[in-house]
Scaffold this motif. Structure first.
Motif, PDB file in Angstrom:
ATOM      1  N   LEU A 174     -27.398  15.077   3.097  1.00 36.58           N
ATOM      2  CA  LEU A 174     -25.984  15.597   3.058  1.00 36.58           C
ATOM      3  C   LEU A 174     -25.696  15.970   4.095  1.00 36.58           C
ATOM      4  N   GLN A 231     -22.956  13.851   6.601  1.00 35.93           N
ATOM      5  CA  GLN A 231     -21.432  14.404   7.014  1.00 35.93           C
ATOM      6  C   GLN A 231     -21.421  14.815   8.645  1.00 35.93           C
ATOM      7  N   LEU A 250     -25.577  26.548   1.697  1.00 36.07           N
ATOM      8  CA  LEU A 250     -25.222  25.296   2.468  1.00 36.07           C
ATOM      9  C   LEU A 250     -24.577  25.383   3.759  1.00 36.07           C
ATOM     10  N   SER A 264     -23.972  22.365   6.594  1.00 40.02           N
ATOM     11  CA  SER A 264     -23.119  21.626   5.734  1.00 40.02           C
ATOM     12  C   SER A 264     -21.770  21.728   6.173  1.00 40.02           C
ATOM     13  N   HIS A 270     -20.728  19.551  -1.414  1.00 46.23           N
ATOM     14  CA  HIS A 270     -22.081  19.370  -1.533  1.00 46.23           C
ATOM     15  C   HIS A 270     -22.676  20.455  -2.550  1.00 46.23           C
TER      16      HIS A 270
END
Length: 196
Positions: free
Chosen positions: A182, A186, A135, A140, A146
Motif C-alpha cells: 500500500l 501510493q 498508517l 502512508s 488505506h
C-alpha cells in the motif's frame, strides 16, 4: 473492579459469542454468571434492554483492548505495525475469542436493528483514528483510504482463524506485505503524477 451488572454483561457476551443470539435469554445469562434466577431481569427487564446493554459493554471492552494496544504502539515501519496488528489478531482469535465472536453476532443483529449502529460506529471511529495515525507514521500518504483496506483484511484474517483454526497462526508477514504494498504503490503513483 467489575460490578454485578458488568459481571452479568460479561457472561452474556461470552454466551453470545459461544452460542449465538438465540441462546441469549435472561435465564441463560443467570446460569452463565453463576447467579440466582431473576438476577439478569432485575437489571434488564426486556431482552432488547439486555442486548442494548451488551452492545454498550462490548464496545467498552473492545475499546479498552484497542487502547491497550495504542498505549504501546508508535510504529516507525510497516514491520512494526504488522507485528502489533498480528498480536491483536492472535488475541482476537485466542484469548478474546468470545468477545470477537460476539462482535460478529452484534454486527448481524445491527443489520436488523439500525439503532445499534450508532454505538458500533462510535467505537469504530475511534479505532479508525488510531489506524490512520499509525498508517501515517509508517509512510502512508493516503491513510484515510488505506485504513479500510487494512481493517477489512485484518477482520478477514481473524474470521478465517476463528472458523478454521491454525495452531501456527501468525499473520505478521502477510500484514507486512500488505502494508508495504500500500505504501509503495501510493508513493509510486504520486511520483508518476508529479513527473507528468
Amino acid at each position: 473492579m467489575a460490578s454485578r451488572r458488568d459481571d452479568l454483561l460479561d457472561a452474556a457476551i461470552d454466551l453470545l459469542g459461544e452460542q449465538g443470539v438465540r441462546a441469549l435469554t435472561h435465564r441463560a445469562v443467570d446460569a452463565a454468571a453463576g447467579l440466582s434466577a431473576g438476577s439478569t431481569s432485575n437489571y434488564f427487564r426486556t431482552r432488547e434492554a439486555l442486548f442494548d446493554a451488551i452492545v454498550e459493554r462490548f464496545a467498552a471492552r473492545e475499546r479498552a483492548n484497542w487502547e491497550e494496544l495504542a498505549a504501546h504502539l508508535e510504529p516507525r515501519t510497516t514491520t512494526d505495525l504488522a507485528r502489533a496488528l498480528a498480536v491483536f489478531a492472535r488475541d482476537s482469535a485466542g484469548r478474546d475469542r468470545a468477545l470477537t465472536l460476539s462482535r460478529y453476532a452484534i454486527l448481524v443483529e445491527a443489520s436488523r436493528r439500525p439503532e445499534l449502529r450508532a454505538q458500533l460506529g462510535a467505537t469504530g471511529a475511534r479505532v479508525n483514528t488510531w489506524f490512520v495515525t499509525w498508517l501515517r507514521l509508517v509512510g502512508s500518504t493516503d491513510p484515510d483510504h488505506h485504513v479500510h483496506v487494512v481493517g477489512n483484511y485484518l477482520t478477514g484474517l481473524v474470521l478465517h482463524q476463528l472458523a478454521i483454526p491454525d495452531p501456527d497462526f501468525d499473520p505478521t508477514a502477510h500484514l507486512d506485505a500488505l502494508l508495504t504494498s500500500l505504501v509503495q504503490t501510493q508513493r509510486e503513483r504520486e511520483s508518476r503524477d508529479s513527473g507528468s
